[in-house]
Scaffold this motif. Structure first.
Motif, short mmCIF file in Angstrom:
data_model
loop_
_atom_site.label_atom_id
_atom_site.label_comp_id
_atom_site.label_asym_id
_atom_site.label_seq_id
_atom_site.Cartn_x
_atom_site.Cartn_y
_atom_site.Cartn_z
N ARG A 54 1.02 -1.12 0.52
CA ARG A 54 0.21 -0.47 0.01
C ARG A 54 0.76 1.30 -0.08
O ARG A 54 0.23 2.20 0.34
CB ARG A 54 -0.96 0.16 0.90
N GLY A 55 2.41 0.71 -0.07
CA GLY A 55 2.87 2.80 -0.27
C GLY A 55 3.55 2.95 0.77
O GLY A 55 4.30 3.68 0.04
N ALA A 56 4.00 1.87 1.43
CA ALA A 56 4.47 2.04 3.26
C ALA A 56 6.52 2.29 2.74
O ALA A 56 6.25 1.44 1.85
CB ALA A 56 3.65 1.59 3.92
N VAL A 57 7.13 2.71 3.61
CA VAL A 57 8.27 2.50 3.23
C VAL A 57 9.39 2.09 4.37
O VAL A 57 8.46 2.76 5.48
CB VAL A 57 8.56 3.91 1.65
N ARG A 58 9.91 1.32 4.01
CA ARG A 58 10.94 0.72 4.91
C ARG A 58 12.16 2.40 4.98
O ARG A 58 12.77 2.53 4.18
CB ARG A 58 11.96 0.01 5.08
N ILE A 59 12.45 3.07 6.47
CA ILE A 59 13.10 4.25 7.03
C ILE A 59 14.29 3.90 7.67
O ILE A 59 14.26 3.74 8.53
CB ILE A 59 13.10 5.48 6.68
N LYS A 60 15.54 3.88 6.89
CA LYS A 60 16.87 3.83 8.04
C LYS A 60 16.80 5.37 8.59
O LYS A 60 16.99 6.58 7.82
CB LYS A 60 18.52 3.58 7.22
N VAL B 283 12.71 2.24 10.79
CA VAL B 283 10.39 3.32 11.03
C VAL B 283 10.78 2.81 9.56
O VAL B 283 10.83 2.50 8.24
CB VAL B 283 11.39 4.84 10.71
N LEU B 284 9.41 2.26 9.62
CA LEU B 284 8.14 1.65 8.96
C LEU B 284 6.99 3.54 8.61
O LEU B 284 6.53 3.50 9.80
CB LEU B 284 7.14 1.02 8.60
N ALA B 285 7.03 3.91 7.38
CA ALA B 285 6.25 5.15 7.61
C ALA B 285 5.54 5.05 6.28
O ALA B 285 6.09 4.59 5.23
CB ALA B 285 7.65 6.14 7.23
N GLU B 286 4.45 5.98 6.26
CA GLU B 286 4.09 7.12 4.85
C GLU B 286 3.80 7.94 4.67
O GLU B 286 4.45 8.80 4.83
CB GLU B 286 2.20 6.08 5.02
N LEU B 287 4.39 7.80 2.75
CA LEU B 287 4.68 9.28 2.77
C LEU B 287 3.64 9.91 1.86
O LEU B 287 3.38 9.07 0.71
CB LEU B 287 6.43 9.13 1.96
N ASP B 288 3.33 11.16 1.89
CA ASP B 288 1.99 11.46 1.02
C ASP B 288 2.10 11.88 -0.40
O ASP B 288 3.05 11.47 -0.72
CB ASP B 288 1.96 12.95 1.66
N GLY B 289 1.11 10.54 -0.46
CA GLY B 289 1.34 10.67 -2.30
C GLY B 289 1.69 8.73 -2.71
O GLY B 289 1.91 8.92 -3.94
N ILE B 290 1.95 8.81 -2.23
CA ILE B 290 3.24 7.53 -2.07
C ILE B 290 1.64 6.07 -1.30
O ILE B 290 2.19 6.11 -1.00
CB ILE B 290 4.58 7.03 -1.91
N ALA B 291 1.19 5.66 -3.22
CA ALA B 291 0.07 5.08 -2.97
C ALA B 291 -0.13 3.29 -2.97
O ALA B 291 -0.98 2.85 -2.23
CB ALA B 291 -1.07 5.82 -3.24
N ASP B 292 1.41 2.92 -3.74
CA ASP B 292 1.33 1.55 -3.83
C ASP B 292 2.70 1.64 -3.90
O ASP B 292 3.40 1.71 -4.32
CB ASP B 292 0.87 1.16 -5.82
#
Length: 199
Positions: free
Chosen positions: A25-31, A67-76
């Motif tokens: 669903r567009g979530a990302v992993r962030i260091k 970190v698991l995060a969502e970035l606005d506009g990233i949907a898939d």
């Protein structure tokens, strides 16, 4: 010392890097490079290095040190995958002042490095932690690179307003190595002949 990566508010700091997508669903992993990794979402929108793209960042959790995060506009997942390797920046002015005797990495990069007597040594090129404490990377006046411990004993003064720090390096750290003594070809040949004669 602050663990997040000159004082002007126009400077931008890298808070983290997208290491890949998480889920579909567009979530990302962030260091995250902030002292508290989850605090990466506390400083407002983040942007790419050029400042061309900006994202509202919402932290959703932690997993295996990222970190698991969502970035606005990233949907898939495809859009999230396209961000892999993206460095996330904020303006220096969005961060709170560092505590006394703590510094943001970006405040140190580029500072002039001088000895206690004012003689110049070079400029700060980086700040690293290899596991045994933080070290400053200093580019010397002739281009050489030297690492010094970032401790109060070795770096007693950090003057951000003056754009410099004072280093009291361990003896010999900035000394240039002595060139090897020239080999006397005749003496070398004589030694070889004596050795062969002795055999």
């Amino acid at each position: 010392m602050a663990s997040s990566p000159s004082t002007p508010a126009s400077k931008r700091l890298c808070l983290g890097i997208v290491t890949g997508p998480h889920g579909v669903r567009g979530a990302v992993r962030i260091k995250s490079f902030t002292e508290d990794p989850a605090a990466i979402g506390d400083y407002g929108p983040v942007s790419d290095e050029a400042g061309a793209r900006s994202f509202a960042l919402s932290v959703k959790g932690m997993m295996k040190g990222v970190v698991l995060a969502e970035l606005d506009g990233i949907a898939d997942r495809n859009a999230a995958e396209a961000l892999r390797g993206l460095h996330l920046y904020v303006d220096r002015g969005q961060l709170p002042p560092a505590d006394e005797d703590e510094f943001y990495h970006a405040d140190l990069i580029g500072l002039d490095v001088v000895l206690a007597d004012g003689n110049p040594l070079g400029r700060v090129a980086g700040l690293y932690d290899f596991g045994a404490g933080q070290s400053l990377e200093i580019t010397g006046l002739s281009g050489e690179t030297v690492m010094v411990p970032f401790t109060l004993e070795v770096v007693p003064v950090v003057d951000l307003a003056a754009g410099r720090l004072v280093v009291e390096p361990p003896a010999g750290l900035f000394d240039k190595p002595e060139p090897p003594a020239p080999i006397d070809r005749q003496e070398s040949l004589a030694a070889e002949l004596l050795k062969e004669a002795g055999e």
